[in-house]
Design an enzyme around this catalytic site. Sequence first.
Site, mmCIF file in Angstrom:
data_model
loop_
_atom_site.group_PDB
_atom_site.id
_atom_site.type_symbol
_atom_site.label_atom_id
_atom_site.label_comp_id
_atom_site.label_asym_id
_atom_site.label_seq_id
_atom_site.Cartn_x
_atom_site.Cartn_y
_atom_site.Cartn_z
ATOM 1 N N CYS A 272 46.309 -4.209 -5.344
ATOM 2 C CA CYS A 272 47.014 -5.281 -4.629
ATOM 3 C C CYS A 272 48.367 -4.876 -4.061
ATOM 4 O O CYS A 272 48.566 -4.942 -2.849
ATOM 5 C CB CYS A 272 47.198 -6.487 -5.538
ATOM 6 S SG CYS A 272 45.673 -7.346 -5.823
HETATM 7 C C1 UDX Z 1 49.179 -7.885 -9.284
HETATM 8 C C2 UDX Z 1 49.873 -9.252 -9.437
HETATM 9 O O1 UDX Z 1 50.594 -9.282 -10.678
HETATM 10 C C3 UDX Z 1 48.854 -10.374 -9.366
HETATM 11 O O2 UDX Z 1 49.528 -11.629 -9.428
HETATM 12 C C4 UDX Z 1 48.095 -10.260 -8.035
HETATM 13 O O3 UDX Z 1 47.117 -11.256 -7.940
HETATM 14 C C5 UDX Z 1 47.442 -8.881 -7.932
HETATM 15 O O4 UDX Z 1 48.437 -7.855 -8.075
HETATM 16 P P1 UDX Z 1 47.783 -6.259 -10.867
HETATM 17 O O5 UDX Z 1 47.677 -5.364 -9.679
HETATM 18 O O6 UDX Z 1 46.575 -6.523 -11.680
HETATM 19 O O7 UDX Z 1 48.339 -7.694 -10.420
HETATM 20 O O8 UDX Z 1 48.856 -5.608 -11.846
HETATM 21 P P2 UDX Z 1 50.320 -5.897 -12.377
HETATM 22 O O9 UDX Z 1 50.273 -6.214 -13.809
HETATM 23 O O10 UDX Z 1 51.047 -6.852 -11.521
HETATM 24 O O11 UDX Z 1 50.970 -4.429 -12.213
HETATM 25 C C6 UDX Z 1 51.031 -3.796 -10.948
HETATM 26 C C7 UDX Z 1 51.647 -2.420 -11.082
HETATM 27 O O12 UDX Z 1 53.018 -2.516 -11.434
HETATM 28 C C8 UDX Z 1 51.001 -1.541 -12.170
HETATM 29 O O13 UDX Z 1 50.853 -0.235 -11.661
HETATM 30 C C9 UDX Z 1 51.999 -1.563 -13.312
HETATM 31 O O14 UDX Z 1 51.961 -0.401 -14.090
HETATM 32 C C10 UDX Z 1 53.319 -1.679 -12.549
HETATM 33 N N1 UDX Z 1 54.399 -2.315 -13.321
HETATM 34 C C11 UDX Z 1 54.318 -3.629 -13.675
HETATM 35 C C12 UDX Z 1 55.548 -1.587 -13.639
HETATM 36 O O15 UDX Z 1 55.662 -0.392 -13.316
HETATM 37 N N2 UDX Z 1 56.573 -2.220 -14.293
HETATM 38 C C13 UDX Z 1 56.522 -3.534 -14.656
HETATM 39 O O16 UDX Z 1 57.506 -4.041 -15.245
HETATM 40 C C14 UDX Z 1 55.343 -4.262 -14.341
#
Ligand code: UDX
Length: 444
Positions: A272
């Site tokens: 996403c």
């Molecule tokens: C995201 C959105 O959260 C969700 O609402 C939308 O519908 C789809 O995209 P997702 O891709 O499943 O969800 O993962 P998410 O938990 O948001 O993490 C995205 C990325 O950010 C991951 O690579 C994660 O490792 C990274 N991340 C997240 C960080 O590096 N630090 C953080 O504090 C949080």
Amino acid sequence: MDRSVTIAGMGYVGLTMAACLAERGVKTVGIDVDRNRLALLSKGETTIYEPHLKDMIRKNLVSGNLSFIEDYKVLQESNVTFITVGTPSKTDDSIDLEQVRIASESIGKELKTKRDYHLVVVRSTVVPGTSENMIKELISQNSGKTCSKDFGLCMNPEFLREGSAVQDMMKPDRIIMGESDKKAGSMLEEFYNKIYSTHMPKVFRTSLETAEMIKYVNNAFLATKISFINSIAHLCERTPRTDINIVAEGLGLDPRISPSFLRAGLGWGGSCFPKDLRSFLTFAQSQNIELPVISAAMKVNDIQPILAVEKAKEFLNDLKEKCIAILGLAFKPNTDDVREAVSLKIINKLLDEGAYVRAYDPAAIENSKKMFGDQVFFAKSAQECIKGSDCCIIVTEWDEFKTLHPDDFRKNMRRPFVIDGRRIYEPKEFSDNMEYYGIGIGKD
Ligand code: UDX
């Protein structure tokens, strides 16, 4: 509304939604154009790894609440259709709306012979204006029907996170709902009221375009928050007695900021954030608007994974023929998804530098093999992965890796050096016992 729905597009979002609605007693039919996928799903097999999903699908196939079909004819027996098809990026980074076009035309063709009012709900992430200018038009043209009279249109973005998608669907914390008209919005709100009853979250009703915009802005804001903290992590490394985790904790105490999405690491990936930020920027450019904050967030994220490779190089002088262990391939824990995972950027860079790469992940090895084949040695356990290596990079924060102790690395590695790209270890415990680099820690 009778409680029977159709969902067009059995990808990640559509499938999770279908299983959850069926679980809540709604007769749900999932439509997809991919026959192989339908055959698998009808046998209770899934193409994705998501906690609880397979069990729910199997249970509801048996109960008869859930079924899968190729033909949009099934719309005749339902009053609401959700569109959950994919919206990938094109090579020029703009949004590819081909699947949305096919779904909208197919719905329109079916509605032509349908007497009753039908509600169409867009859940796919689409750039502002798509529901009004494309989806509504295609349905109208193909059905000969009028929006707000014969059919209603809502844009109801999903916020499912991989790894906790079932929980997010079962207990959402808000429902954002754009509507073509009051009747359409009220029908969808009533539908969700029945599904969630006493757990009904706050509903925020807007125009179609606003709902489309909120989805992009939401993802862009979260990604920017992570890139922001990742840039501050670099500064912490140059500032004695600071630690980005403590800085983030203090920052998050301000209720205007909140502590979530402030975990510094090797960057964000997944299906996403990268795709949506690219489409959003391209959309803004098409309106002659620059979004420099979002561009900067993407720039930080491009560099962030490479930082781990640079650290390894700094320690080992040269990466040629050095053996590097990668713990974690999935873009985040509890998923097998490697789409735009930072592990891919890191492994490609290591291979370019002439290093040997050993990798392990509890769930994402099969998907990674498709990308790297035998260029990478895929281990069967974390211990096997680190064996004989000169450096280990923690790329994904799986719980399994958190149980490793300095002794495990000391015993198994040729040169015990851990790059903790997700800050899963206690810095003092590790740096007292071996070479340890954790993102965002200022040296004393
Ligand atoms: C995201 C959105 O959260 C969700 O609402 C939308 O519908 C789809 O995209 P997702 O891709 O499943 O969800 O993962 P998410 O938990 O948001 O993490 C995205 C990325 O950010 C991951 O690579 C994660 O490792 C990274 N991340 C997240 C960080 O590096 N630090 C953080 O504090 C949080």
